[in-house]
Design a protein around this motif. Structure first.
Motif, PDB file in Angstrom:
ATOM      1  N   LYS A   3       0.980  -1.122   0.033  1.00 45.10           N
ATOM      2  CA  LYS A   3      -0.099   0.061  -0.148  1.00 45.10           C
ATOM      3  C   LYS A   3       0.843   1.219   0.046  1.00 45.10           C
ATOM      4  O   LYS A   3       1.999   1.218   0.585  1.00 45.10           O
ATOM      5  N   VAL A   4       0.198   2.230  -0.601  1.00 40.28           N
ATOM      6  CA  VAL A   4       1.099   3.584  -0.391  1.00 40.28           C
ATOM      7  C   VAL A   4       1.027   3.997   1.157  1.00 40.28           C
ATOM      8  O   VAL A   4       0.019   4.204   1.719  1.00 40.28           O
ATOM      9  N   ALA A   5       2.211   4.526   1.499  1.00 34.75           N
ATOM     10  CA  ALA A   5       2.386   5.091   3.054  1.00 34.75           C
ATOM     11  C   ALA A   5       2.743   6.405   2.991  1.00 34.75           C
ATOM     12  O   ALA A   5       2.087   7.051   3.962  1.00 34.75           O
ATOM     13  N   MET A   6       3.571   6.944   2.061  1.00 37.19           N
ATOM     14  CA  MET A   6       3.907   8.376   2.350  1.00 37.19           C
ATOM     15  C   MET A   6       4.186   8.764   0.755  1.00 37.19           C
ATOM     16  O   MET A   6       4.797   8.152  -0.208  1.00 37.19           O
ATOM     17  N   VAL A   7       3.813   9.856   0.392  1.00 37.07           N
ATOM     18  CA  VAL A   7       4.229  10.645  -0.805  1.00 37.07           C
ATOM     19  C   VAL A   7       4.825  11.981  -0.443  1.00 37.07           C
ATOM     20  O   VAL A   7       4.166  12.574   0.423  1.00 37.07           O
ATOM     21  N   LEU A  53      -1.601   6.501   5.339  1.00 39.28           N
ATOM     22  CA  LEU A  53      -1.316   7.473   4.395  1.00 39.28           C
ATOM     23  C   LEU A  53      -0.886   8.612   4.628  1.00 39.28           C
ATOM     24  O   LEU A  53      -1.636   9.573   5.231  1.00 39.28           O
ATOM     25  N   GLN A  54       0.401   9.256   4.510  1.00 37.49           N
ATOM     26  CA  GLN A  54       0.886  10.442   4.818  1.00 37.49           C
ATOM     27  C   GLN A  54       1.462  11.352   3.506  1.00 37.49           C
ATOM     28  O   GLN A  54       1.973  10.578   2.763  1.00 37.49           O
ATOM     29  N   LEU A  55       1.417  12.523   3.602  1.00 36.92           N
ATOM     30  CA  LEU A  55       2.097  13.546   2.702  1.00 36.92           C
ATOM     31  C   LEU A  55       3.011  14.222   3.007  1.00 36.92           C
ATOM     32  O   LEU A  55       2.829  14.696   4.219  1.00 36.92           O
ATOM     33  N   LEU A  56       4.240  13.980   2.662  1.00 34.06           N
ATOM     34  CA  LEU A  56       5.413  14.497   3.384  1.00 34.06           C
ATOM     35  C   LEU A  56       5.622  16.077   2.638  1.00 34.06           C
ATOM     36  O   LEU A  56       5.840  16.081   1.448  1.00 34.06           O
ATOM     37  N   LEU A  57       5.884  16.883   3.349  1.00 32.06           N
ATOM     38  CA  LEU A  57       5.938  18.231   3.073  1.00 32.06           C
ATOM     39  C   LEU A  57       7.567  18.316   3.016  1.00 32.06           C
ATOM     40  O   LEU A  57       7.975  18.798   3.905  1.00 32.06           O
ATOM     41  N   GLU A  58       8.059  18.262   1.801  1.00 31.92           N
ATOM     42  CA  GLU A  58       9.579  18.457   1.774  1.00 31.92           C
ATOM     43  C   GLU A  58      10.079  19.413   1.068  1.00 31.92           C
ATOM     44  O   GLU A  58       9.537  20.071   0.072  1.00 31.92           O
ATOM     45  N   PRO A  59      11.185  20.001   1.528  1.00 31.75           N
ATOM     46  CA  PRO A  59      11.831  21.172   1.103  1.00 31.75           C
ATOM     47  C   PRO A  59      12.159  21.101  -0.571  1.00 31.75           C
ATOM     48  O   PRO A  59      12.579  19.968  -0.997  1.00 31.75           O
TER      49      PRO A  59
END
Length: 131
Positions: A3-7, A53-59
């Motif tokens: 499954k998708v865990a983090m994007v 499911l998490q959305l990573l707010l990445e630099p």
């Protein structure tokens, strides 16, 4: 089962993105820790749903992120699509909060979509299946 865990979502400013995605879009903070190097490690997700499911707010700076983001913007493509129950209602709610929409609600085949500017360098699409 896989499954998708983090994007990852590349953003101009993690702190500003966190505020927009939680205070405006209504996501909840899933993780907020010191990521080292002066950057927080922040993830958000749908409030009360999809806990895994998490959305990573990445630099969004660097040799990979910058060309990718520039290409998406140049093509007017959203970096992510979120499902909503009612695109027109979200368009009205978010518009009242000052969110800019380069594309108002538009039928695209079997879905109704709208595209918003997330204020941190990305276009985001909201989508609703229609009959």
């Amino acid at each position: 089962m896989i499954k998708v865990a983090m994007v990852s979502l590349y953003v101009d400013d993690v702190v500003k993105a966190h505020a927009f995605y939680t205070d405006v879009l209504g996501f909840e903070t899933r993780m907020h820790v010191d990521g080292g190097g002066g950057f927080p490690f922040v993830t958000v997700g749908a409030a009360g749903a999809q806990g895994d499911l998490q959305l990573l707010l990445e630099p969004g700076h660097g040799p990979i992120a910058e060309p990718y983001r520039a290409a998406l913007r140049a093509a007017d493509l959203p970096c992510v699509v979120f499902s909503v129950d009612d695109v027109r209602a979200e368009y009205a709610r978010l518009g009242a909060l000052g969110v800019s929409f380069p594309q108002p609600p538009t039928r695209q085949g079997p879905v109704l979509t709208a595209v918003l500017d997330d204020t941190v360098g990305n276009l985001v699409q909201i989508s609703q299946p229609i009959g």
